[in-house]
Design a protein around this motif. Structure first.
Motif, short mmCIF file in Angstrom:
data_model
loop_
_atom_site.label_atom_id
_atom_site.label_comp_id
_atom_site.label_asym_id
_atom_site.label_seq_id
_atom_site.Cartn_x
_atom_site.Cartn_y
_atom_site.Cartn_z
N GLU A 1 0.83 -1.21 0.00
CA GLU A 1 0.00 0.00 0.00
C GLU A 1 0.86 1.26 0.00
N VAL A 2 1.93 1.24 0.79
CA VAL A 2 2.85 2.39 0.81
C VAL A 2 3.51 2.56 -0.55
N ARG A 3 3.92 1.46 -1.17
CA ARG A 3 4.57 1.53 -2.48
C ARG A 3 3.65 2.13 -3.54
N VAL A 4 2.39 1.69 -3.52
CA VAL A 4 1.43 2.19 -4.51
C VAL A 4 1.14 3.67 -4.28
N LYS A 5 1.00 4.07 -3.02
CA LYS A 5 0.67 5.47 -2.73
C LYS A 5 1.81 6.42 -3.06
N THR A 6 3.04 5.97 -2.86
CA THR A 6 4.18 6.85 -3.19
C THR A 6 4.35 6.95 -4.71
N PHE A 7 4.13 5.84 -5.40
CA PHE A 7 4.16 5.80 -6.87
C PHE A 7 5.44 6.44 -7.42
N GLY A 8 6.56 6.08 -6.81
CA GLY A 8 7.84 6.58 -7.28
C GLY A 8 8.24 7.92 -6.70
N ALA A 9 7.32 8.63 -6.07
CA ALA A 9 7.64 9.93 -5.48
C ALA A 9 8.16 9.70 -4.06
N TRP A 10 9.44 9.35 -3.96
CA TRP A 10 9.99 8.92 -2.68
C TRP A 10 10.09 10.05 -1.67
N LEU A 11 10.05 11.30 -2.14
CA LEU A 11 10.06 12.41 -1.19
C LEU A 11 8.80 12.44 -0.33
N SER A 12 7.73 11.85 -0.85
CA SER A 12 6.48 11.82 -0.09
C SER A 12 6.40 10.60 0.83
N LEU A 13 7.47 9.79 0.86
CA LEU A 13 7.44 8.56 1.65
C LEU A 13 7.16 8.80 3.13
N PRO A 14 7.81 9.77 3.80
CA PRO A 14 7.51 9.98 5.23
C PRO A 14 6.03 10.29 5.48
N ARG A 15 5.46 11.17 4.64
CA ARG A 15 4.05 11.52 4.81
C ARG A 15 3.15 10.31 4.58
N VAL A 16 3.45 9.54 3.54
CA VAL A 16 2.64 8.36 3.23
C VAL A 16 2.77 7.32 4.33
N LEU A 17 3.96 7.16 4.86
CA LEU A 17 4.17 6.19 5.94
C LEU A 17 3.31 6.52 7.15
N VAL A 18 3.32 7.80 7.54
CA VAL A 18 2.53 8.22 8.70
C VAL A 18 1.04 8.03 8.44
N GLN A 19 0.58 8.48 7.28
CA GLN A 19 -0.84 8.37 6.96
C GLN A 19 -1.29 6.91 6.90
N THR A 20 -0.47 6.07 6.29
CA THR A 20 -0.83 4.66 6.16
C THR A 20 -0.76 3.94 7.50
N ALA A 21 0.21 4.32 8.34
CA ALA A 21 0.32 3.70 9.66
C ALA A 21 -0.89 4.03 10.53
N LEU A 22 -1.36 5.27 10.45
CA LEU A 22 -2.52 5.66 11.25
C LEU A 22 -3.81 5.03 10.72
N ASN A 23 -3.84 4.72 9.43
CA ASN A 23 -5.04 4.14 8.82
C ASN A 23 -4.66 2.85 8.11
N LYS A 24 -4.07 1.93 8.88
CA LYS A 24 -3.43 0.76 8.28
C LYS A 24 -4.34 -0.44 8.12
N ALA A 25 -5.54 -0.42 8.68
CA ALA A 25 -6.37 -1.62 8.71
C ALA A 25 -7.71 -1.38 8.03
N ARG A 26 -8.33 -2.50 7.63
CA ARG A 26 -9.66 -2.48 7.03
C ARG A 26 -10.55 -3.44 7.79
N CYS A 27 -11.81 -3.10 7.88
CA CYS A 27 -12.77 -3.97 8.56
C CYS A 27 -13.24 -5.02 7.56
#
Length: 319
Positions: free
Chosen positions: A71-97
């Protein structure tokens, strides 16, 4: 519920080890879910099944490490500068019901059941609400919409709350205070006392004790008080037996005394230990200060488990 395992499905041995740590009370965070079917039997492959021989399902918020990384790989989509932001967002919303087989936790054999006296209508309502939550799920957030929130919401309590978040936040606050107290002890107290000050720096020691020993003492007292209240409530609701009451009260009283003597005592005497060591073991004593309560609680948990197992093996009961 089971022991919280962020490394689930990486290895059966890791899953079992994490499960074992929870059963030994070495880890105090748990993953909550709702079992949607009655377990009638377990087949020859270890899969829980219903009376109609269907696989037993649960409702849970969950994810795996592999899915998280993808999920992190898809959301960054090669834009590695956005990796910290994506990591935090995905970690906080990491699960699905979703609905998954209970057998998914076959490598984590220690499952803990929340005792409640429920009528058939209440049980059906819980399952109905859990299924409805799958179809109309609340967006997951580790702090204010996690698995414990949603499980408590559909359970007999019907309360949207997560005591484990409160426990986690308090633990973080206590560790931060401990580090502040440690800084006070090292930077102010020891240097001032040994080099510059003519008078004993009482204010610095007071800051150290306020940030280290007092929070630990408060946790010991509050934890025992909450446990005693829970035991009394469960006894009044006839959820536990008299032997359970005696066992839990005595065990937790011993825990409070043990942690009070070991953890609180060590924190109180740590400045004297540093002074007597004459600066030879600052790192070891500092680590001891930070993890005094965690270490003493783990030691007591292991001793209590050993004592309980010996009693069960020799006497056939723990009380």
């Amino acid at each position: 519920m089971i022991t919280l395992n962020v490394l689930r499905c990486l290895s059966p041995w890791v899953d079992y080890l994490v499960s074992l740590m929870g059963s030994l009370e070495l880890f105090h965070l748990y993953h909550h879910f709702v079992i949607l079917d009655d377990v009638d039997h377990v087949d020859e492959f270890g899969v829980p099944r219903t009376q109609e021989d269907h696989i037993v399902d649960i409702m849970e918020y969950s994810n795996t490490v592999e899915c998280f990384i993808e999920e992190v790989r898809v959301k960054t989509f090669g834009a590695w500068l956005s990796l910290p932001r994506v990591l935090v967002q995905t970690a906080l919303n990491k699960a699905r019901c979703h609905r998954v087989p209970l057998a998914d936790y076959g490598d984590m054999p220690h499952i803990f059941r929340m005792e409640e006296k429920l009528s058939n209508e209440q049980r059906e309502r819980i399952v109905r609400d859990a299924v409805n939550l799958i179809e109309n799920q609340i967006n997951y957030n580790i702090l204010w919409a996690n698995c414990e929130h949603t499980t408590n919401l559909v359970s007999g309590k019907q309360q949207y709350t997560s005591p484990e978040v409160h426990f986690f936040i308090w633990s973080v606050v206590r560790y931060v205070l401990t580090l502040l107290g440690l800084a006070s002890l090292h930077v102010v107290t020891m240097r001032c006392y040994s080099r510059y000050c003519l008078h004993y720096p009482v204010w610095a020691l007071a800051a150290y004790y306020t940030c280290t020993a007092l929070p630990v003492l408060a946790q010991i007292v509050v934890q025992f008080g909450r446990m005693a209240h829970t035991v009394a409530t469960s006894w009044r609701k006839s959820l536990i037996s008299r032997s359970d009451v005696y066992h839990l009260v005595v065990k937790e009283l011993c825990r409070a005394l043990f942690n009070g003597a070991l953890a609180f005592g060590f924190l109180v005497w740590a400045p004297d230990f540093l002074k007597l060591a004459d600066g030879r073991y600052p790192l070891q004593i500092s680590i001891g200060i930070v993890f005094a309560y965690l270490g003493s609680d783990a030691v007591f948990a292991l001793l209590a488990q050993v004592a309980t197992r010996i009693l069960v093996q020799t006497k056939g009961h723990f009380w």
